[in-house]
Design a protein around this motif. Structure first.
Motif, PDB file in Angstrom:
ATOM      1  N   GLY A 193       5.312  -8.525  32.547  1.00 46.38           N
ATOM      2  CA  GLY A 193       6.740  -8.738  32.726  1.00 46.38           C
ATOM      3  C   GLY A 193       7.158 -10.191  32.795  1.00 46.38           C
ATOM      4  N   ILE A 194       6.221 -11.102  32.556  1.00 42.42           N
ATOM      5  CA  ILE A 194       6.512 -12.534  32.632  1.00 42.42           C
ATOM      6  C   ILE A 194       6.666 -13.084  31.215  1.00 42.42           C
ATOM      7  CG2 ILE A 194       5.751 -14.766  33.522  1.00 42.42           C
ATOM      8  CD1 ILE A 194       6.286 -12.499  35.618  1.00 42.42           C
ATOM      9  N   ASN A 195       7.833 -13.611  30.884  1.00 41.33           N
ATOM     10  CA  ASN A 195       8.037 -14.154  29.531  1.00 41.33           C
ATOM     11  C   ASN A 195       9.048 -15.294  29.518  1.00 41.33           C
ATOM     12  OD1 ASN A 195      10.298 -12.679  30.080  1.00 41.33           O
ATOM     13  ND2 ASN A 195      10.260 -11.436  28.225  1.00 41.33           N
ATOM     14  N   GLY A 196       9.024 -16.125  30.568  1.00 41.33           N
ATOM     15  CA  GLY A 196       9.936 -17.255  30.626  1.00 41.33           C
ATOM     16  C   GLY A 196       9.579 -18.334  29.622  1.00 41.33           C
ATOM     17  N   ASN A 197      10.575 -19.137  29.250  1.00 39.39           N
ATOM     18  CA  ASN A 197      10.336 -20.248  28.344  1.00 39.39           C
ATOM     19  C   ASN A 197      11.409 -21.305  28.539  1.00 39.39           C
ATOM     20  OD1 ASN A 197       8.998 -21.727  26.438  1.00 39.39           O
ATOM     21  ND2 ASN A 197       9.657 -20.523  24.676  1.00 39.39           N
ATOM     22  N   TYR A 198      10.971 -22.568  28.456  1.00 43.99           N
ATOM     23  CA  TYR A 198      11.898 -23.698  28.500  1.00 43.99           C
ATOM     24  C   TYR A 198      12.360 -24.038  27.091  1.00 43.99           C
ATOM     25  CZ  TYR A 198      10.540 -24.837  33.342  1.00 43.99           C
ATOM     26  OH  TYR A 198      10.330 -24.805  34.697  1.00 43.99           O
ATOM     27  N   PHE A 199      13.625 -24.445  26.989  1.00 50.44           N
ATOM     28  CA  PHE A 199      14.196 -24.940  25.734  1.00 50.44           C
ATOM     29  C   PHE A 199      14.991 -26.198  26.064  1.00 50.44           C
ATOM     30  CE2 PHE A 199      13.769 -20.368  25.467  1.00 50.44           C
ATOM     31  CZ  PHE A 199      13.205 -20.154  24.217  1.00 50.44           C
ATOM     32  N   SER A 200      14.720 -27.299  25.360  1.00 45.34           N
ATOM     33  CA  SER A 200      15.391 -28.559  25.676  1.00 45.34           C
ATOM     34  C   SER A 200      16.373 -28.972  24.589  1.00 45.34           C
ATOM     35  CB  SER A 200      14.364 -29.679  25.879  1.00 45.34           C
ATOM     36  OG  SER A 200      13.999 -30.260  24.642  1.00 45.34           O
ATOM     37  N   SER A 201      17.271 -29.870  24.947  1.00 43.16           N
ATOM     38  CA  SER A 201      18.272 -30.377  24.008  1.00 43.16           C
ATOM     39  C   SER A 201      17.636 -31.109  22.839  1.00 43.16           C
ATOM     40  CB  SER A 201      19.240 -31.317  24.729  1.00 43.16           C
ATOM     41  OG  SER A 201      18.554 -32.426  25.280  1.00 43.16           O
ATOM     42  N   GLU A 202      16.409 -31.596  23.027  1.00 44.08           N
ATOM     43  CA  GLU A 202      15.725 -32.340  21.960  1.00 44.08           C
ATOM     44  C   GLU A 202      14.765 -31.465  21.166  1.00 44.08           C
ATOM     45  OE1 GLU A 202      17.123 -35.390  21.707  1.00 44.08           O
ATOM     46  OE2 GLU A 202      18.229 -34.482  23.370  1.00 44.08           O
ATOM     47  N   GLY A 203      14.836 -30.140  21.363  1.00 43.00           N
ATOM     48  CA  GLY A 203      14.057 -29.214  20.551  1.00 43.00           C
ATOM     49  C   GLY A 203      12.678 -28.891  21.076  1.00 43.00           C
ATOM     50  N   LEU A 204      12.350 -29.342  22.276  1.00 43.33           N
ATOM     51  CA  LEU A 204      11.050 -29.033  22.869  1.00 43.33           C
ATOM     52  C   LEU A 204      11.100 -27.675  23.554  1.00 43.33           C
ATOM     53  CD1 LEU A 204      10.351 -32.531  24.447  1.00 43.33           C
ATOM     54  CD2 LEU A 204       9.381 -31.619  22.328  1.00 43.33           C
ATOM     55  N   THR A 205       9.935 -27.031  23.655  1.00 46.28           N
ATOM     56  CA  THR A 205       9.851 -25.738  24.321  1.00 46.28           C
ATOM     57  C   THR A 205       8.636 -25.695  25.241  1.00 46.28           C
ATOM     58  OG1 THR A 205       8.552 -24.748  22.537  1.00 46.28           O
ATOM     59  CG2 THR A 205      10.960 -24.543  22.393  1.00 46.28           C
ATOM     60  N   GLY A 206       8.644 -24.697  26.141  1.00 48.42           N
ATOM     61  CA  GLY A 206       7.486 -24.437  26.995  1.00 48.42           C
ATOM     62  C   GLY A 206       7.104 -25.620  27.860  1.00 48.42           C
ATOM     63  N   ASN A 207       5.801 -25.752  28.099  1.00 43.69           N
ATOM     64  CA  ASN A 207       5.298 -26.818  28.957  1.00 43.69           C
ATOM     65  C   ASN A 207       5.450 -28.199  28.351  1.00 43.69           C
ATOM     66  OD1 ASN A 207       4.286 -25.342  31.307  1.00 43.69           O
ATOM     67  ND2 ASN A 207       2.799 -24.438  29.897  1.00 43.69           N
ATOM     68  N   ASP A 208       5.780 -28.284  27.060  1.00 44.29           N
ATOM     69  CA  ASP A 208       6.003 -29.586  26.421  1.00 44.29           C
ATOM     70  C   ASP A 208       7.246 -30.289  26.952  1.00 44.29           C
ATOM     71  OD1 ASP A 208       3.760 -29.267  24.853  1.00 44.29           O
ATOM     72  OD2 ASP A 208       4.855 -28.543  23.095  1.00 44.29           O
TER      73      ASP A 208
END
Length: 351
Positions: A235-250
């Protein structure tokens, strides 16, 4: 109303329906106002929108700083971790200083305000600072404004800074909005040495974490090590999305004007986005955004995130001040697009 309806002619029914609709819309508009309910016994102020819980401003001393807790979507999904206030099954219990939403810093005149918590042993308390709520300066339900005063204080009871924070709570369709403006007034000469631990933070619910199948160790500026265990990722499926196009732990340790953390909670898309402001020191901010659930922006820790290529070591002389402005979007029911986030960012930055 039923008695009036029975007396009117059929020709008038259409007009009556129109009047009824108008009254209904006015009632909806009236009920959608922000409401603040002060609870002196529990030292908190509950914030609701349209009669539904949104968050509470809590200053009860269980955490050594005032916080907003919990944060709840319009649909009723809680996006913040329960621990340490109200632990929930299968969530993490690391980093007890991560509670709800807060703003502080890891090195103010050598004192660690960020990592302070009930878990610090008495013999080490002299290394940590505390933020004490002082008073409510404004409670304006018509405009959703809650304004507070707090003091950043040393263990020797020396007042270092006066904090004036204005929260503006609002709602637009399925997005709940918190605009936070925090002004720090120096009561002494104050230095903010570049430090990883800062500055505006949210500890999110388990469902918003990123998938991880390995334990990890994290060390604070004092050299204290905290282990984050590997847990079941169902049930865990989080993700980061940044204004500069980066995702996840990046995203961690990079500069962005906004970052969104998105996942599903009980089958519904939900997200938290933090937006920076162009007038903030260190804009665009670095992001201290971890996969295990710490979602933070740190404009002052530049030497850490740039690996020494940049240094800030921000200072305030006595009687000087600095203001930090952030917008937090709590959205449910759909994915917030980059266009929508950029629009909100541009709107916020006109203020």
């Amino acid at each position: 109303m039923l008695f009036i309806f029975l007396l009117i002619s059929c020709k008038e029914v259409k007009n009556t329906a129109t009047i009824n609709n108008t009254i209904s819309e006015e009632e909806v508009q009236e009920s959608s106002k922000v409401k603040f309910t002060k609870d002196d016994a529990n030292r908190k102020i509950d914030i609701t929108i349209d009669g539904r819980p949104f968050t509470s401003y809590i200053y009860d001393g269980q955490t050594p700083k005032p916080i907003l807790y919990p944060l709840i979507t319009k649909s009723g999904k809680t996006v913040t971790r329960g621990f340490p206030y109200d632990p929930r099954p299968n969530e993490r219990v690391d980093h007890p200083h991560h509670a709800g939403h807060w703003l502080n810093y890891g090195d103010v005149n050598g004192l660690d305000f960020w990592n302070n918590s009930y878990a610090i042993p008495e013999e080490k308390k002299h290394k940590y600072g505390t933020i004490y709520h002082q008073e409510i300066l404004q409670s304006d339900e018509d405009n959703g404004i809650l304004k507070i005063k707090a003091i950043w204080r040393s263990p020797e009871d020396i007042d270092l800074m006066e904090e004036i924070t204005e929260f503006t709570f609002s709602e637009k369709e399925n997005t709940r909005i918190i605009d936070r403006s925090t002004t720090l007034n120096a009561l002494k000469d104050v230095s903010f040495k570049d430090n990883k631990e800062g500055m505006i933070g949210i500890r999110v619910a388990r469902e918003l974490e990123l998938v991880s199948d390995k334990p990890a160790l994290y060390t604070d500026a004092e050299g204290n090590v905290t282990e984050v265990e590997a847990l079941n990722n169902e049930g865990i499926n989080g993700n980061y999305f940044s204004s500069e196009g980066l995702t996840g732990n990046d995203v961690w340790g990079t500069r962005n004007k906004w970052v969104k953390l998105e996942s599903e909670i009980e089958g519904e898309t939900a997200s938290i986005t933090i937006l920076d402001h162009k007038k903030n020191i260190g804009y665009p901010t670095y992001w201290h955004a971890r996969g295990y659930g710490l979602f933070a922006a740190n404009p002052l820790g530049q030497a850490i995130f740039s690996e020494g290529k940049e240094t800030l070591n921000f200072k305030l002389n006595k009687n000087e001040s600095v203001t930090f402005n952030y917008r937090i979007l709590i959205h449910n029911g759909s994915k917030l697009t980059n266009n929508a986030l950029n629009t909100s960012f541009n709107e916020f930055n006109t203020k």
